[in-house]
Design a protein around this motif. Structure first.
Motif, mmCIF file in Angstrom:
data_model
loop_
_atom_site.group_PDB
_atom_site.id
_atom_site.type_symbol
_atom_site.label_atom_id
_atom_site.label_comp_id
_atom_site.label_asym_id
_atom_site.label_seq_id
_atom_site.Cartn_x
_atom_site.Cartn_y
_atom_site.Cartn_z
ATOM 1 N N GLY A 163 0.567 -0.950 -0.122
ATOM 2 C CA GLY A 163 -0.285 0.417 -0.258
ATOM 3 C C GLY A 163 0.857 1.574 -0.174
ATOM 4 O O GLY A 163 -0.033 2.566 0.414
ATOM 5 N N SER A 164 2.362 1.121 -0.716
ATOM 6 C CA SER A 164 2.939 2.544 -0.290
ATOM 7 C C SER A 164 3.550 3.100 -1.415
ATOM 8 O O SER A 164 3.415 2.437 -2.996
ATOM 9 C CB SER A 164 3.960 2.093 -0.324
ATOM 10 O OG SER A 164 3.778 1.938 1.193
ATOM 11 N N ASN A 165 3.213 4.224 -2.132
ATOM 12 C CA ASN A 165 3.880 5.070 -2.890
ATOM 13 C C ASN A 165 4.291 6.343 -2.807
ATOM 14 O O ASN A 165 3.336 7.336 -2.860
ATOM 15 C CB ASN A 165 2.291 4.818 -4.221
ATOM 16 C CG ASN A 165 3.025 5.721 -5.437
ATOM 17 O OD1 ASN A 165 3.183 7.111 -5.829
ATOM 18 N ND2 ASN A 165 2.903 4.920 -6.392
ATOM 19 N N VAL A 166 5.517 6.842 -2.932
ATOM 20 C CA VAL A 166 5.716 7.740 -2.600
ATOM 21 C C VAL A 166 5.282 8.964 -3.133
ATOM 22 O O VAL A 166 5.825 10.380 -3.063
ATOM 23 C CB VAL A 166 7.117 7.848 -2.076
ATOM 24 C CG1 VAL A 166 8.418 7.922 -3.826
ATOM 25 C CG2 VAL A 166 8.159 9.056 -1.527
ATOM 26 N N VAL A 167 5.198 8.778 -4.577
ATOM 27 C CA VAL A 167 5.427 9.933 -5.427
ATOM 28 C C VAL A 167 3.441 10.288 -5.076
ATOM 29 O O VAL A 167 3.314 11.780 -4.555
ATOM 30 C CB VAL A 167 4.661 9.519 -6.907
ATOM 31 C CG1 VAL A 167 4.381 10.456 -7.704
ATOM 32 C CG2 VAL A 167 6.132 8.625 -7.309
ATOM 33 N N ILE A 168 2.427 9.039 -5.309
ATOM 34 C CA ILE A 168 1.686 9.717 -4.589
ATOM 35 C C ILE A 168 0.802 10.528 -2.926
ATOM 36 O O ILE A 168 0.257 11.513 -2.826
ATOM 37 C CB ILE A 168 0.133 8.429 -4.217
ATOM 38 C CG1 ILE A 168 0.348 8.034 -5.922
ATOM 39 C CG2 ILE A 168 -0.956 8.759 -3.976
ATOM 40 C CD1 ILE A 168 -0.701 7.077 -5.974
ATOM 41 N N HIS A 169 1.960 10.190 -2.185
ATOM 42 C CA HIS A 169 2.644 10.625 -1.300
ATOM 43 C C HIS A 169 2.698 12.030 -0.644
ATOM 44 O O HIS A 169 2.356 12.886 0.099
ATOM 45 C CB HIS A 169 3.438 10.043 -0.234
ATOM 46 C CG HIS A 169 3.845 10.557 1.296
ATOM 47 N ND1 HIS A 169 3.048 9.325 2.615
ATOM 48 C CD2 HIS A 169 3.950 11.357 1.634
ATOM 49 C CE1 HIS A 169 3.041 9.744 3.262
ATOM 50 N NE2 HIS A 169 4.128 11.179 3.339
ATOM 51 N N GLU A 170 3.589 12.961 -1.796
ATOM 52 C CA GLU A 170 3.819 14.036 -2.001
ATOM 53 C C GLU A 170 3.242 14.263 -2.466
ATOM 54 O O GLU A 170 3.281 15.248 -1.694
ATOM 55 C CB GLU A 170 5.083 13.908 -2.216
ATOM 56 C CG GLU A 170 6.381 13.285 -2.129
ATOM 57 C CD GLU A 170 6.691 13.273 0.437
ATOM 58 O OE1 GLU A 170 6.155 14.654 0.406
ATOM 59 O OE2 GLU A 170 6.488 12.835 0.749
#
Length: 286
Positions: A163-170
């Motif tokens: 469930g991780s995604n650094v781009v979407i997070h930022e």
């Protein structure tokens, strides 16, 4: 010079360089949560990416050589949350390119080879200043550039399983920052569409959002505490979501987009809430 002139023109008059077919198909196949989109959604995403790439400036840091493949991978994941959204004013948009206004407060995207160690300081209730190091996979600055670790971006397909995604997070942080005053910290309550989930006023919409988010946030923090103190099973998502409401919003949005089925099992109340924000035309009241 040509790129600068293109950015000065209204989007409807720009003629950005098209994304090559082979590169687009490679990007889709490398990210299961993108290849799962239907054809119309993929075409919409491609259009957004084409203009996103023309509007943003990518900078490789610490010797990182950026390629078109890397830039498009970031653009596609950044634009994914925009696919079905409302405009920044809360109204539906006729021109889908207006959705890029959500990311209109910055131009620069700095891509680091790996994580970055940032020196931080905080002041406690007694007025004592504490200095500490924070390892960052990404960072979004209000009215400023955005930083990403390519090491994290490159593993987006594998990270999606948890469930991780650094781009979407930022980039979700950027949405959360819209409307806040300079110097304020985002609070996990972005500007909502008009008529959000059947509410009759902006205040009702905010109340519904904050109440639902607070309940989910409190439950998540309790689960983290039980795991740390008593050895209970750890929550599915990163404990970082327990830091504050803004991080809880960003971390849960990652999962909403890259692992929706598991997200719906873990956070059923947030599915309807996030559908109301990211898919306001098709969302139904809870």
């Amino acid at each position: 010079m040509i790129d600068l002139l293109q950015r000065l023109l209204p989007r409807s008059l720009r003629q950005p360089t098209p994304v090559p077919d082979a590169l687009w198909q490679t990007t889709l196949s490398a990210h299961p949560f993108l290849s799962a989109l239907n054809i119309a959604e993929q075409d919409h995403l491609r259009l957004l990416c084409t203009h996103f790439l023309a509007e943003k400036e990518f900078h490789g840091a610490n010797g990182l050589a950026l390629t078109d493949t890397m830039a498009l991978a970031i653009a596609a994941q950044a634009c994914l949350p925009l696919l079905h959204m409302h405009g920044t004013s809360g109204e539906p948009v006729r021109d889908p390119l207006k959705l890029l206004d959500w990311y209109g407060d910055f131009v620069g995207i700095v891509v680091q080879p790996g994580a970055v160690v940032a020196r931080r300081k905080t002041t406690d209730g007694a007025g004592v200043v504490h200095h500490y190091n924070e390892v960052l996979a990404g960072e979004a600055m209000d009215r400023g550039p955005l930083m990403l670790s390519w090491e994290e971006v490159a593993h987006a397909s594998v990270a999606a399983e948890s469930g991780s995604n650094v781009v979407i997070h930022e980039f979700v942080h950027k949405m959360d920052m819209r409307g806040i005053s300079l110097g304020e910290h985002p609070d996990g309550a972005p500007p909502l569409p008009k008529g959000f989930l059947g509410t009759r006023s902006a205040s009702d919409a905010r109340q519904l959002w904050r109440h639902t988010m607070q309940q989910a946030f409190d439950a998540f923090r309790e689960a983290v505490a039980m795991a740390e103190r008593f050895g209970a099973e750890r929550p599915w998502l990163d404990d970082y979501a327990a830091k504050d409401p803004a991080e809880f919003f960003a971390v849960t949005c990652e999962a909403y987009f890259v692992s929706r089925d598991r997200f719906a099992q873990e956070f059923p109340a947030l599915v309807a809430l996030y559908d109301g924000f990211f898919r306001p035309i098709t969302a139904s009241p809870p």
